[in-house]
Design an enzyme around this catalytic site. Structure first.
Site, PDB file in Angstrom:
ATOM      1  CB  CYS A 161      -0.930  -0.003   1.202  1.00  0.00           C
ATOM      2  SG  CYS A 161      -1.921  -1.490   1.322  1.00  0.00           S
ATOM      3  CG  HIS A 186      -2.920   3.323   2.676  1.00  0.00           C
ATOM      4  ND1 HIS A 186      -3.533   2.952   1.508  1.00  0.00           N
ATOM      5  CD2 HIS A 186      -2.886   2.210   3.459  1.00  0.00           C
ATOM      6  CE1 HIS A 186      -3.851   1.664   1.574  1.00  0.00           C
ATOM      7  NE2 HIS A 186      -3.475   1.205   2.753  1.00  0.00           N
ATOM      8  CG  ASN A 231      -6.629  -1.015   1.622  1.00  0.00           C
ATOM      9  OD1 ASN A 231      -5.951  -0.559   0.700  1.00  0.00           O
ATOM     10  ND2 ASN A 231      -6.100  -1.518   2.716  1.00  0.00           N
TER      11      ASN A 231
HETATM   12  O1  UT7 Z   1      -3.609  -1.496   3.766  1.00  0.00           O
HETATM   13  C1  UT7 Z   1      -3.089  -1.865   4.986  1.00  0.00           C
HETATM   14  C2  UT7 Z   1      -3.549  -3.130   5.509  1.00  0.00           C
HETATM   15  N1  UT7 Z   1      -4.699  -3.270   6.354  1.00  0.00           N
HETATM   16  C3  UT7 Z   1      -5.123  -2.483   7.337  1.00  0.00           C
HETATM   17  O2  UT7 Z   1      -4.721  -1.385   7.519  1.00  0.00           O
HETATM   18  C4  UT7 Z   1      -6.172  -3.072   8.256  1.00  0.00           C
HETATM   19  C5  UT7 Z   1      -6.060  -2.495   9.633  1.00  0.00           C
HETATM   20  N2  UT7 Z   1      -7.061  -3.054  10.535  1.00  0.00           N
HETATM   21  C6  UT7 Z   1      -8.366  -2.731  10.481  1.00  0.00           C
HETATM   22  O3  UT7 Z   1      -8.799  -1.922   9.667  1.00  0.00           O
HETATM   23  C7  UT7 Z   1      -9.274  -3.337  11.528  1.00  0.00           C
HETATM   24  O4  UT7 Z   1      -8.526  -4.054  12.486  1.00  0.00           O
HETATM   25  C8  UT7 Z   1     -10.359  -4.265  10.906  1.00  0.00           C
HETATM   26  C9  UT7 Z   1     -11.353  -3.431  10.115  1.00  0.00           C
HETATM   27  C10 UT7 Z   1      -9.711  -5.312  10.025  1.00  0.00           C
HETATM   28  C11 UT7 Z   1     -11.130  -4.959  12.034  1.00  0.00           C
HETATM   29  O5  UT7 Z   1     -11.696  -3.981  12.895  1.00  0.00           O
HETATM   30  P1  UT7 Z   1     -11.564  -4.139  14.485  1.00  0.00           P
HETATM   31  O6  UT7 Z   1     -12.220  -2.976  15.072  1.00  0.00           O
HETATM   32  O7  UT7 Z   1     -10.123  -4.375  14.796  1.00  0.00           O
HETATM   33  O8  UT7 Z   1     -12.487  -5.406  14.751  1.00  0.00           O
HETATM   34  P2  UT7 Z   1     -12.108  -6.761  15.514  1.00  0.00           P
HETATM   35  O9  UT7 Z   1     -11.333  -7.649  14.624  1.00  0.00           O
HETATM   36  O10 UT7 Z   1     -11.550  -6.436  16.869  1.00  0.00           O
HETATM   37  O11 UT7 Z   1     -13.546  -7.369  15.744  1.00  0.00           O
HETATM   38  C12 UT7 Z   1     -14.499  -6.748  16.655  1.00  0.00           C
HETATM   39  C13 UT7 Z   1     -15.778  -7.564  16.651  1.00  0.00           C
HETATM   40  C14 UT7 Z   1     -15.551  -9.044  16.929  1.00  0.00           C
HETATM   41  O12 UT7 Z   1     -16.677  -9.521  17.642  1.00  0.00           O
HETATM   42  P3  UT7 Z   1     -16.640  -9.689  19.239  1.00  0.00           P
HETATM   43  O13 UT7 Z   1     -15.502 -10.647  19.518  1.00  0.00           O
HETATM   44  O14 UT7 Z   1     -16.399  -8.315  19.793  1.00  0.00           O
HETATM   45  O15 UT7 Z   1     -17.990 -10.249  19.568  1.00  0.00           O
HETATM   46  C15 UT7 Z   1     -15.557  -9.666  15.556  1.00  0.00           C
HETATM   47  O16 UT7 Z   1     -15.963 -11.015  15.566  1.00  0.00           O
HETATM   48  O17 UT7 Z   1     -16.410  -7.468  15.362  1.00  0.00           O
HETATM   49  C16 UT7 Z   1     -16.561  -8.799  14.823  1.00  0.00           C
HETATM   50  N3  UT7 Z   1     -16.297  -8.720  13.396  1.00  0.00           N
HETATM   51  C17 UT7 Z   1     -17.227  -8.464  12.455  1.00  0.00           C
HETATM   52  N4  UT7 Z   1     -18.558  -8.283  12.545  1.00  0.00           N
HETATM   53  C18 UT7 Z   1     -19.233  -8.030  11.401  1.00  0.00           C
HETATM   54  C19 UT7 Z   1     -15.074  -8.804  12.788  1.00  0.00           C
HETATM   55  N5  UT7 Z   1     -15.217  -8.605  11.465  1.00  0.00           N
HETATM   56  C20 UT7 Z   1     -16.538  -8.390  11.244  1.00  0.00           C
HETATM   57  C21 UT7 Z   1     -17.288  -8.119  10.070  1.00  0.00           C
HETATM   58  N6  UT7 Z   1     -18.630  -7.947  10.198  1.00  0.00           N
HETATM   59  N7  UT7 Z   1     -16.730  -8.007   8.854  1.00  0.00           N
END
Ligand code: UT7
Length: 311
Positions: A112, A236, A266
């Site tokens: 990226c 980005h 992204n």
């Molecule tokens: O280009 C560079 C590369 N990538 C990045 O920069 C990505 C950087 N990271 C992120 O953008 C975020 O970490 C994500 C968007 C990938 C994830 O967001 P988060 O706020 O870190 O969510 P999480 O993984 O901590 O999940 C929170 C909750 C979980 O449920 P519980 O355990 O709180 O009940 C997940 O199971 O949200 C749930 N969850 C979802 N729910 C609905 C995780 N993904 C999803 C989803 N839809 N797609």
């Protein structure tokens, strides 16, 4: 930074596939929903389809037209991509042929961060005698995404953005550059041959804010500016919350950040040029402004540059 010969961006253009994939579309096949994706990422929809060379050619043609330049006036095509059409040759060669460019062609893969790396390399080439370069950021992440798995598929989109940079006597528009990497973190975001994109989203999120803030701060200081002299931030587009957190730590009001993640998701190497061109086409970026571009990505890599728009 001292240079006898700099560069000025004289043309720009983008290309995105026609097909729009909304959050509601994704929620039909995945355990997710529009409210979660919007709140956690800022993404509402993304464009899906095409090839890296196809989108790169379209964006490159638009940039050449805007600059009023013929293909035979371009000394090299520099393509930032992490999704080349093939392993060999570099996809820049396909774009060079497709546009009828007679100069050199090579790919840059810094995930990226690629477009800012490529822009930096381009200024190096101008400093040693190149006259005009076409720099493209293009990725088709949809081709390496497992659409049955929600962690990556809700984030990605396809697209391309391109600029023509021309040499000028004197420093030109580049006030500073900063590139960095920490290869010990390469496991956080990867795609093996024939596999799908994997990312440790939480860990990348934490590290991204820190490296972007450090890199952007260094680039602004190196440019001889203070943060309040930055008129526009072109970051980005990985997650709206990352942009927001970086702005807060940098002391930049969010209103100065260009945000297109809601429309495109992204798009990796394309994300910064898509945002840059949006700022130009909507009249937000005008001559005389100081624009800070900053990004991070797989590697882990990061890069920032400050341009004084218009040279
Ligand atoms: O280009 C560079 C590369 N990538 C990045 O920069 C990505 C950087 N990271 C992120 O953008 C975020 O970490 C994500 C968007 C990938 C994830 O967001 P988060 O706020 O870190 O969510 P999480 O993984 O901590 O999940 C929170 C909750 C979980 O449920 P519980 O355990 O709180 O009940 C997940 O199971 O949200 C749930 N969850 C979802 N729910 C609905 C995780 N993904 C999803 C989803 N839809 N797609």
């Amino acid at each position: 930074m001292k240079t006898q010969r700099g560069g000025v961006i004289t043309g720009w253009g983008i290309a995105v596939p026609d097909k729009i994939l909304t959050n509601d579309d994704l929620s039909k096949t995945l355990d997710t929903n529009d409210a979660w994706i919007t709140e956690r990422t800022g993404i509402k929809e993304r464009r899906i389809g095409g090839t890296t060379s196809g989108l790169g050619i379209e964006a490159g043609r638009a940039a050449l037209a805007k600059a009023g330049r013929r293909p035979d006036e371009i000394d090299a095509v520099i393509l930032a991509t992490t999704t080349p059409d093939q392993i060999v040759p570099g996809t820049a060669a396909t774009i060079q042929d497709g546009l009828g460019i007679t100069g050199g062609a090579f790919d840059v893969n810094a995930a990226c961060t690629g477009f800012v790396y490529a822009l930096t390399v381009a200024h190096g080439l101008l400093a040693i005698g190149a006259e005009r370069l076409l720099v493209i950021g293009c990725d088709t992440l949809s081709n390496i995404t497992d659409w049955n798995e929600r962690s990556v598929s809700i984030l990605v989109g396809d697209g391309a953005g391109a600029v023509v940079i021309e040499a000028v006597d004197g420093p030109g528009q580049l006030l500073s550059w900063n590139i960095g990497a920490d290869g010990s973190l390469r496991h956080l975001l990867k795609c093996d041959h024939g596999g799908f994109l994997y990312m440790d989203g939480k860990e990348i999120f934490r590290k991204a804010v820190r490296v972007v803030v450090d890199s952007a701060s260094q680039a602004v200081a190196e440019a001889g500016l203070t943060m309040d002299q930055v008129d526009l931030l072109v970051p980005h587009q990985a997650n709206l919350r990352i942009i927001d957190a970086a702005c807060q730590r940098l002391g930049l009001p969010m209103e100065k950040a260009v945000v297109v993640i809601d429309r495109y998701g992204n798009t990796s190497s394309a994300s910064i040029p898509l945002a840059l061109v949006d700022a130009l086409d909507t009249g937000r970026l005008t001559p005389g402004m100081n624009v800070l571009m900053t990004g991070f990505g797989g590697g882990m890599t990061w890069a920032s540059t400050v341009l004084h728009w218009g040279g």
